[in-house]
Write a protein that holds these residues in place. Structure first.
Motif, PDB file in Angstrom:
ATOM      1  N   ASP A 267      37.767  -3.611 -55.338  1.00  0.00           N
ATOM      2  CA  ASP A 267      37.868  -5.051 -55.220  1.00  0.00           C
ATOM      3  C   ASP A 267      38.102  -5.427 -53.753  1.00  0.00           C
ATOM      4  O   ASP A 267      39.054  -4.948 -53.140  1.00  0.00           O
ATOM      5  CB  ASP A 267      39.029  -5.556 -56.088  1.00  0.00           C
TER       6      ASP A 267
ATOM      7  N   THR B 136      39.386  -7.870 -52.452  1.00  0.00           N
ATOM      8  CA  THR B 136      40.688  -8.474 -52.183  1.00  0.00           C
ATOM      9  C   THR B 136      41.703  -7.394 -51.808  1.00  0.00           C
ATOM     10  O   THR B 136      42.457  -7.542 -50.856  1.00  0.00           O
ATOM     11  CB  THR B 136      41.214  -9.229 -53.422  1.00  0.00           C
TER      12      THR B 136
ATOM     13  N   PHE C  95      51.340 -12.666 -69.182  1.00  0.00           N
ATOM     14  CA  PHE C  95      50.813 -13.680 -70.082  1.00  0.00           C
ATOM     15  C   PHE C  95      51.915 -14.251 -70.978  1.00  0.00           C
ATOM     16  O   PHE C  95      52.034 -15.460 -71.151  1.00  0.00           O
ATOM     17  CB  PHE C  95      49.700 -13.061 -70.927  1.00  0.00           C
TER      18      PHE C  95
ATOM     19  N   LEU D 163      40.831 -10.177 -70.925  1.00  0.00           N
ATOM     20  CA  LEU D 163      42.282 -10.286 -70.861  1.00  0.00           C
ATOM     21  C   LEU D 163      42.699 -11.034 -69.600  1.00  0.00           C
ATOM     22  O   LEU D 163      43.538 -11.929 -69.626  1.00  0.00           O
ATOM     23  CB  LEU D 163      42.901  -8.886 -70.907  1.00  0.00           C
ATOM     24  N   LEU D 164      42.071 -10.637 -68.499  1.00  0.00           N
ATOM     25  CA  LEU D 164      42.380 -11.314 -67.240  1.00  0.00           C
ATOM     26  C   LEU D 164      42.039 -12.798 -67.360  1.00  0.00           C
ATOM     27  O   LEU D 164      42.756 -13.663 -66.863  1.00  0.00           O
ATOM     28  CB  LEU D 164      41.592 -10.673 -66.089  1.00  0.00           C
TER      29      LEU D 164
ATOM     30  N   VAL E 289      44.874 -14.607 -69.222  1.00  0.00           N
ATOM     31  CA  VAL E 289      46.045 -14.797 -68.372  1.00  0.00           C
ATOM     32  C   VAL E 289      45.789 -15.908 -67.357  1.00  0.00           C
ATOM     33  O   VAL E 289      46.623 -16.781 -67.113  1.00  0.00           O
ATOM     34  CB  VAL E 289      46.372 -13.490 -67.620  1.00  0.00           C
TER      35      VAL E 289
ATOM     36  N   HIS F  82      29.745 -10.688 -54.530  1.00  0.00           N
ATOM     37  CA  HIS F  82      30.868  -9.747 -54.624  1.00  0.00           C
ATOM     38  C   HIS F  82      31.957 -10.418 -55.443  1.00  0.00           C
ATOM     39  O   HIS F  82      32.399 -11.506 -55.075  1.00  0.00           O
ATOM     40  CB  HIS F  82      31.430  -9.433 -53.246  1.00  0.00           C
ATOM     41  N   ASN F  83      32.385  -9.777 -56.511  1.00  0.00           N
ATOM     42  CA  ASN F  83      33.531 -10.277 -57.259  1.00  0.00           C
ATOM     43  C   ASN F  83      34.804  -9.938 -56.515  1.00  0.00           C
ATOM     44  O   ASN F  83      34.939  -8.845 -55.976  1.00  0.00           O
ATOM     45  CB  ASN F  83      33.598  -9.626 -58.637  1.00  0.00           C
ATOM     46  N   MET F  84      35.750 -10.871 -56.509  1.00  0.00           N
ATOM     47  CA  MET F  84      37.040 -10.582 -55.893  1.00  0.00           C
ATOM     48  C   MET F  84      38.148 -10.901 -56.888  1.00  0.00           C
ATOM     49  O   MET F  84      38.031 -11.839 -57.677  1.00  0.00           O
ATOM     50  CB  MET F  84      37.207 -11.412 -54.622  1.00  0.00           C
ATOM     51  N   THR F  85      39.224 -10.115 -56.798  1.00  0.00           N
ATOM     52  CA  THR F  85      40.353 -10.293 -57.712  1.00  0.00           C
ATOM     53  C   THR F  85      39.857 -10.385 -59.154  1.00  0.00           C
ATOM     54  O   THR F  85      40.141 -11.327 -59.883  1.00  0.00           O
ATOM     55  CB  THR F  85      41.186 -11.544 -57.322  1.00  0.00           C
ATOM     56  N   GLY F  86      39.074  -9.387 -59.524  1.00  0.00           N
ATOM     57  CA  GLY F  86      38.597  -9.291 -60.897  1.00  0.00           C
ATOM     58  C   GLY F  86      37.644 -10.397 -61.314  1.00  0.00           C
ATOM     59  O   GLY F  86      37.507 -10.681 -62.495  1.00  0.00           O
ATOM     60  N   GLY F  87      36.979 -11.033 -60.351  1.00  0.00           N
ATOM     61  CA  GLY F  87      35.994 -12.065 -60.686  1.00  0.00           C
ATOM     62  C   GLY F  87      36.595 -13.460 -60.799  1.00  0.00           C
ATOM     63  O   GLY F  87      35.895 -14.410 -61.116  1.00  0.00           O
TER      64      GLY F  87
END
Ligand SMILES: C[S@@+](CC[C@H](N)C(=O)[O-])C[C@H]1O[C@@H](n2cnc3c(N)ncnc32)[C@H](O)[C@@H]1O
Lengths: 213, 255
Positions: A6, A8, A185, B182-183, B186, B240-245
């Motif tokens: 990632d 980030t 969550f 799941l992300l 949240v 580019h995905n960042m922080t899980g998309g």
């Protein structure tokens, strides 16, 4: 390229390392001068496991810029495992370490050695540069984390290497562990419920006040 | 894939989860940013725990901007990207910080003056759908967290394509679709529960932050945005995905 990691996380690690190195440069004029002489040099660090490519670019100002993405060709390219890079970074005799390690080098080694000298002398102060780069919120947290890793690492540089590889491997996947997400969550949901309860209490209060008038 | 943003009635569009007249959206969006302008930078840091700075930094890396180039940061708001570009292009380059909203631009201009980045920098109040610049005149365009606020995104992308030089690049940094369900769950809870609450506490403006959360959900996902860029004429498109998309940065080149 950032590959499957990632961006980030990769960027966070590079921002931290870059900030610490540049801070180190401010406190170490000799290395800073050596580096400034190499302005424009691009060093590619090609790590095979975890698989990640990082570019270190010497800026005109003599500061170092670390980036996962660079389009122009590199002057030096070093390829190897993360453990080899960490061994080199902390080596007392870098030239010997280079010869004996499995690192593969393409191009001129002098920028690499200058950088090594710098990193191995460093007493990083993480806080100030990170807060500059990331703001108070994230900067402070990351500084704490790094201070922890670094302090612990100085006690045992072998386990630092292992720990760091694990950290990077694990974070690099960045699908946050399911349990942690569930926990977060639940907390958020609980907070939401509390807000809802608070809201209805306020409404009840308002109604009661209105009725009293 | 045209008009992704429009609701079924061609005269209406989305404002967060509400469906509103197209003309109305512009003034509603303006209202949101008028009211958040002065607290905008602080809220950005709080809402993303500072991570927006990492997203922006990676976007700047992807731009490969060099000294002497001309860069347009549209929907540039308070000038985060423009400040960095101003250093990268140097005294021979040019950076245009553009935004439709005068309050945001004013905060941006003051901040850039404080940072000392003024020599090569100009601010222009304009609409991303009708960029007032000549054809083939810009090396790089960035739009960070701005495209989702634009009523007609296809028109905006075409307008950007027109003013880019051949070989020039567009970078779109925007909220997107988290890759793991799941992300996503949240993140939904976070943005619909926590964001308005933070907006209430810090900026005393929960509605604007509720709009922000809702507009994020209405924004096209990764693949859709890439198709929209291709439809507008961009080539070599990738993201580019960042922080899980949660966020994605899309890159496209003008042919
Ligand atoms: C969330 S802010 C992003 C600001 C900045 N790029 C950043 O990343 O911090 C969105 C900006 O888009 C601007 N905007 C909305 N619609 C626009 C349009 N049609 N043309 C240009 N800017 C627009 C708003 O005024 C606001 O400043």
């Amino acid at each position: 390229m950032t590959g499957r990691h990632d961006p980030t996380v990769v960027t966070a690690v590079l921002v931290a390392a870059e900030a610490a190195i540049n801070r180190g440069l401010e406190l170490d004029p000799t290395s800073a001068r050596d580096l400034a002489d190499m302005a424009g040099t691009v060093l590619a660090i090609d790590c095979l496991s975890p698989e990640i490519e990082v570019f270190a670019i010497v800026e005109e100002t003599g500061r170092l810029h670390l980036t996962p993405y660079w389009e122009a060709p590199a002057d030096v390219r070093v390829r190897g495992e993360l453990t080899d890079f960490l061994a080199l970074a902390t080596a007392e005799d870098p030239a010997a370490t280079l010869i004996n390690s499995d690192l593969e080098i393409l191009g001129n080694t002098s920028p690499l050695l200058a950088l090594q000298a710098l990193v191995s002398r460093m007493q990083p102060d993480w806080e100030a540069p990170l807060v500059d780069a990331l703001g108070d919120v994230a900067g402070h947290q990351l500084a704490n984390l790094l201070r922890g890793i670094f302090r612990w690492g100085q006690a045992s540089s072998k386990s630092l290497r292992r720990q760091l590889s694990e950290f990077i491997l694990e974070e690099g996947q960045l699908s946050p562990p399911a349990a942690e997400l569930e926990h977060f969550f639940e907390q958020v949901t609980a907070l939401g419920l509390r807000v809802d309860r608070l809201e209805s209490r306020l409404q009840r209060l308002a109604r009661r006040l209105a009725a009293q008038r | 894939m045209k008009n992704n943003d429009a609701a079924d009635d061609p005269g209406t569009t989305h404002f967060g989860f509400q469906t509103v007249d197209r003309d109305q959206k512009e003034s509603l969006v303006r209202g949101v940013f008028d009211s958040v302008a002065s607290r905008y930078d602080l809220m950005n840091d709080l809402m993303s725990a500072g991570i927006h700075r990492l997203w922006k930094r990676f976007t700047i890396e992807l731009s490969s901007v060099r000294p002497g180039q001309t860069v347009l940061d549209i929907a540039g708001g308070t000038g985060d990207l423009a400040a960095k570009f101003s250093k990268l292009v140097g005294p021979d380059g040019r950076v245009i910080l553009a935004d439709i909203n005068d309050s945001m631009l004013r905060v941006g201009r003051d901040r850039l003056i404080d940072l000392g980045a003024v020599g090569n920098l100009q601010t222009v109040q304009c609409d991303a759908q009708e960029l007032p610049f000549p054809d083939d005149s810009v090396d790089c365009i960035t739009i960070a967290f701005g495209l989702r606020n634009v009523t007609d995104k296809d028109r905006a992308l075409q307008s950007m394509e027109r003013i880019l030089k051949p070989g020039g690049r567009l970078l779109v940094l925007e909220f997107s679709k988290p890759v793991s369900p799941l992300l996503e769950k949240v993140y939904d809870a976070y943005s619909f529960r926590v964001l308005p609450l933070m907006g209430q506490l810090v900026a005393n403006d929960p509605d604007s932050y509720r709009y922000l959360a809702e507009s994020i959900r209405k924004h096209p996902d990764q693949e859709t945005l890439q198709e929209m860029m291709e439809d507008a004429g961009f080539v070599s498109c990738e993201y580019h995905n960042m922080t899980g998309g949660i966020v994605a940065v899309h890159k496209g080149i003008k042919a």
